[in-house]
Each structure stands twice: as structure tokens, then as C-alpha cells.
Design a protein around this motif. Structure first.
Motif, PDB file in Angstrom:
ATOM      1  N   GLN A 166      -8.587   5.677 -10.819  1.00 14.15           N
ATOM      2  CA  GLN A 166      -8.601   7.331 -10.443  1.00 14.15           C
ATOM      3  C   GLN A 166      -8.429   8.079 -11.494  1.00 14.15           C
ATOM      4  O   GLN A 166      -7.527   7.823 -12.409  1.00 14.15           O
ATOM      5  N   GLU A 221       2.779   1.521  -3.478  1.00 14.26           N
ATOM      6  CA  GLU A 221       1.813   1.898  -4.451  1.00 14.26           C
ATOM      7  C   GLU A 221       1.337   3.603  -4.438  1.00 14.26           C
ATOM      8  O   GLU A 221       1.335   4.136  -5.344  1.00 14.26           O
ATOM      9  N   ALA A 222       1.164   3.977  -2.884  1.00 11.28           N
ATOM     10  CA  ALA A 222       0.952   5.430  -2.931  1.00 11.28           C
ATOM     11  C   ALA A 222       2.020   6.531  -3.178  1.00 11.28           C
ATOM     12  O   ALA A 222       1.858   7.410  -3.973  1.00 11.28           O
ATOM     13  N   ARG A 270       0.754  -1.234   0.114  1.00 12.01           N
ATOM     14  CA  ARG A 270       0.203   0.038   0.165  1.00 12.01           C
ATOM     15  C   ARG A 270       0.965   1.334   0.040  1.00 12.01           C
ATOM     16  O   ARG A 270       0.547   2.237  -0.829  1.00 12.01           O
ATOM     17  N   GLU A 297      -4.398  -2.039  -5.796  1.00 11.19           N
ATOM     18  CA  GLU A 297      -5.002  -1.802  -4.130  1.00 11.19           C
ATOM     19  C   GLU A 297      -6.164  -0.768  -4.376  1.00 11.19           C
ATOM     20  O   GLU A 297      -6.945  -0.853  -3.581  1.00 11.19           O
ATOM     21  N   THR A 298      -5.595   0.310  -4.950  1.00  7.66           N
ATOM     22  CA  THR A 298      -6.728   1.765  -5.033  1.00  7.66           C
ATOM     23  C   THR A 298      -7.627   1.647  -6.019  1.00  7.66           C
ATOM     24  O   THR A 298      -8.418   2.417  -5.783  1.00  7.66           O
TER      25      THR A 298
END
Length: 94
Positions: free
Chosen positions: A72, A48-49, A45, A68-69
């Protein structure tokens, strides 16, 4: 080198720094089971951020699809983040 490639390399290096920070702390990782043989850790996480941060700063109008997110944005340009950024299996905790 193409500017987008430079950005991708920068994002990969930033994610790599996150992963290396955790390399000596495997016993303290928080790992969740998303499904059969599908795990995600805090390293995944955070890495990835970092990648998303680099991409959004360089190309705020580009879309991103990350494991994971999710998705967007909407754009003709789509960055796909589909690691394994950090390999983890159940044997690592034994």
C-alpha cells in the motif's frame, strides 16, 4: 525512544490484543489454506488490520508491505508486516 519505534510498539500491542481475544476460541476460528503449509486465519487478518491502522494514523504518507494485504502506497519509508502473528497448523484442529 524514537517516534517510529514508539509507533511500532503501539501497533504490536494492538495486534497482541486482537490475538489474545481469540486465544480461548481456537475451535471457532476460520482458517484458510493459502498453500502447502501456509494458513491464514481471521486473527491474522484482524491483527494485520490493527497494525496497518496504527501505522497509517501516525504516518499516512509511509508505504506498507503486509503479508495478507500486499503493498500500500509508495514512499521512501516502508513498513514491512511479516508475522507469524498467530501460529496455526493443521494439528490445532485435531
Amino acid at each position: 525512544m524514537h517516534p517510529m519505534l514508539n509507533t511500532a510498539v503501539k501497533a504490536a500491542r494492538r495486534a497482541g490484543k486482537v490475538i489474545m481475544r481469540y486465544a480461548s476460541q481456537l475451535d471457532r476460528l476460520t482458517v484458510e489454506n493459502k498453500g502447502r503449509n501456509d494458513f491464514v486465519s481471521q486473527v491474522d487478518r484482524e491483527a494485520e488490520a490493527e497494525i496497518i491502522d496504527v501505522l497509517k494514523r501516525a504516518y499516512p504518507d509511509h508505504a506498507i508491505l503486509a503479508e495478507e494485504t500486499g503493498r500500500q502506497g509508495k514512499s521512501e519509508f516502508l513498513w514491512i508486516i511479516d508475522p507469524p502473528l498467530f501460529e496455526y497448523d493443521d494439528n490445532a484442529k485435531r
